[in-house]
Scaffold this active site. Sequence first.
Site, mmCIF file in Angstrom:
data_model
loop_
_atom_site.group_PDB
_atom_site.id
_atom_site.type_symbol
_atom_site.label_atom_id
_atom_site.label_comp_id
_atom_site.label_asym_id
_atom_site.label_seq_id
_atom_site.Cartn_x
_atom_site.Cartn_y
_atom_site.Cartn_z
ATOM 1 C CB SER A 465 -0.851 -0.004 1.268
ATOM 2 O OG SER A 465 -1.417 1.270 1.482
ATOM 3 C CE1 TYR A 478 -4.319 -1.997 5.261
ATOM 4 C CE2 TYR A 478 -3.271 0.087 4.681
ATOM 5 C CZ TYR A 478 -3.922 -1.079 4.307
ATOM 6 O OH TYR A 478 -4.172 -1.317 2.971
#
Length: 595
Positions: A465, A478
Amino acid sequence: MSGGLLKGARERWVRTGGVELCVAELGDSERPTVFLVHGYPDSKEVWSEVAVRLAEHFHVVLYDVRGHGRSTAPTPLRGGFTLEKLTDDFLAVADAVSPDGPVHLVGHDWGSVQAWEFTTVERTRGRIASFTSISGPSLDHFGHWIKKRMTRPTPRKVGQLLGQGAKSWYVYMLHTPVLPELAWRGPLGKQWPRLLARVEKVPAGGYPTPSLPSDAAHGAWLYRDNVRARLSRPRADAHAHAPVQLITPTGDMFLSPKLYDDLEQWVPSVTRRTVAAKHWVPRTRPDQLAAWIGQFVRSVETPADKALAVPAKRGKRADAYAQRFAGQLVLVTGAASGIGRATAFAFAEAGARVVAVDRDGEGASRTAELAALIGAPEAWGEQVDVSDEAAMEKLAEKVAAEYGIVDVLVNNAGIGLSGSFFATTSEDWKKVLDVNLWGVIHGCRIFGAQMAERGQGGHIVNTASAAAYQPSKALPAYSTSKAAVLMLSECLRAELAGQGIGVSAICPGFVNTNITATARFAGVDAEEEKRRQKRTSRLYGLRNYPPEKVADAILGAVLTNRAVVPVTPEARGAHLLSRFTPKALRAIARLEPPV
Ligand code: NAD
């Protein structure tokens, strides 16, 4: 019966034009006949791995080209290796092993150069059902290709000429008298197996055969008898009278893929395939070659399969994907939704066989059903939690046993988690790391090991990501999981580089998927969590970046073997900032999240 690399092959001798050719046959002679023609410096044994795979379905025929392996050499050597004489040999062998029906030709290197001659001269019409060409152009087409670039040169054309000219250094060497023979019968012949292992990663195991020095010495006449003559006066009518499949190894150090740019003018129907490998693909990629050859032969034998072999005209990009991924086995995790589902569909459209994996079993099956409708020749849905190591082991065993070794693995399953560091409990951390990091580790470790053990290349894609390089006070767990995935991908890429296995990390920014609706928000009650999920979903919806574009980036990353691929403008921007002004990113990291 023959021993060595072609164990169990039926052997016979065919006399023609003053030589005796050693012919080997495998498989049921009632089935369609596939002819494997070897190149330089080689003997028929170069095909052994492909031959045994094809023999399960076809009548496979191999022969030592005159002067190679156990076939005798013409006397004198000069003038004994012309394309006309090689065509006589082919017809003599074809008449002996398949008198009643045409054969499916496959040639590698000089085997392909001669098979182009067989496929484009009148006297073989009706004897060839199809031709698969690997790493060996028609000398006539090559001659015209050069002429076209010399007559009206542009900088691009001159570049192409120089590029191929540089790759042809060995052709000039082979035209010098005596020296090549001395080298091959001396030090070069001795060093060759080691060179092949080091440069081409050709696995050991009985190949090359002991006849190599004399194969190479005799084979020099293939060049001397044909190359100069044909390149300077190429035939104007060298049109193929059979369908052709062209397999191009993209890392071939001897041939530029540009050589085949004008091929459609010579061949009525071309199926193009590309494989990320070097020149000696019959040794390094036997599974892939056998699959493509089998598929092509079947498409000619059974016209209903035609759609599989000759993809309809589409865009350049889609063509490139189909050429590379058709028939490959691709496994995607998190394939029930969002980026994973779009990726499974994109590979299906390119003709890949797809395994859709998700903890949502129904969703995985739905993706598989749709993938089959879109273009996957086969597709399966599998319900597995990627964080469960034992379940992943079991999945890998099942996939290997029932579908084959995975060619492209996409570790994509992931979950979202928002919330400040102190609001994030250790249970929250565990959940996120279990799926986002351990899921990727299990995938790489278990499926990657199978890929490496097979030794025929492959590719691993890990969905990281933009959060992997863009810090944020709102996403500590995350972002940490994704940063770990990014670093894991880089390390593994280094480790697997020598084995022809690429590793890519995909780093999307905001993509409109379900992840916002399911992402957890630490430190807030259920009602507040719902409110935030809704709000984030709305924001991502407004941004509206489609998962299909991420899927396209994933296929592109595999095609060009890219290491880190930021997707979406904000992800690309943040990537640049992280490299050049990380201070700016640190300032952004302190902003309150918009939820
Ligand atoms: P999504 O929620 O639409 O899809 C994720 C899929 O993964 C779901 O089908 C879910 O069931 C599956 N999954 C979750 N945990 C699993 C597990 N333990 N085992 C098996 N399957 C599991 O989300 P998406 O946006 O498509 O996310 C895909 C990947 O992309 C994730 O790794 C995510 O972190 C990453 N990503 C997404 C965005 C974005 O903005 N959507 C941005 C950057 C990275």
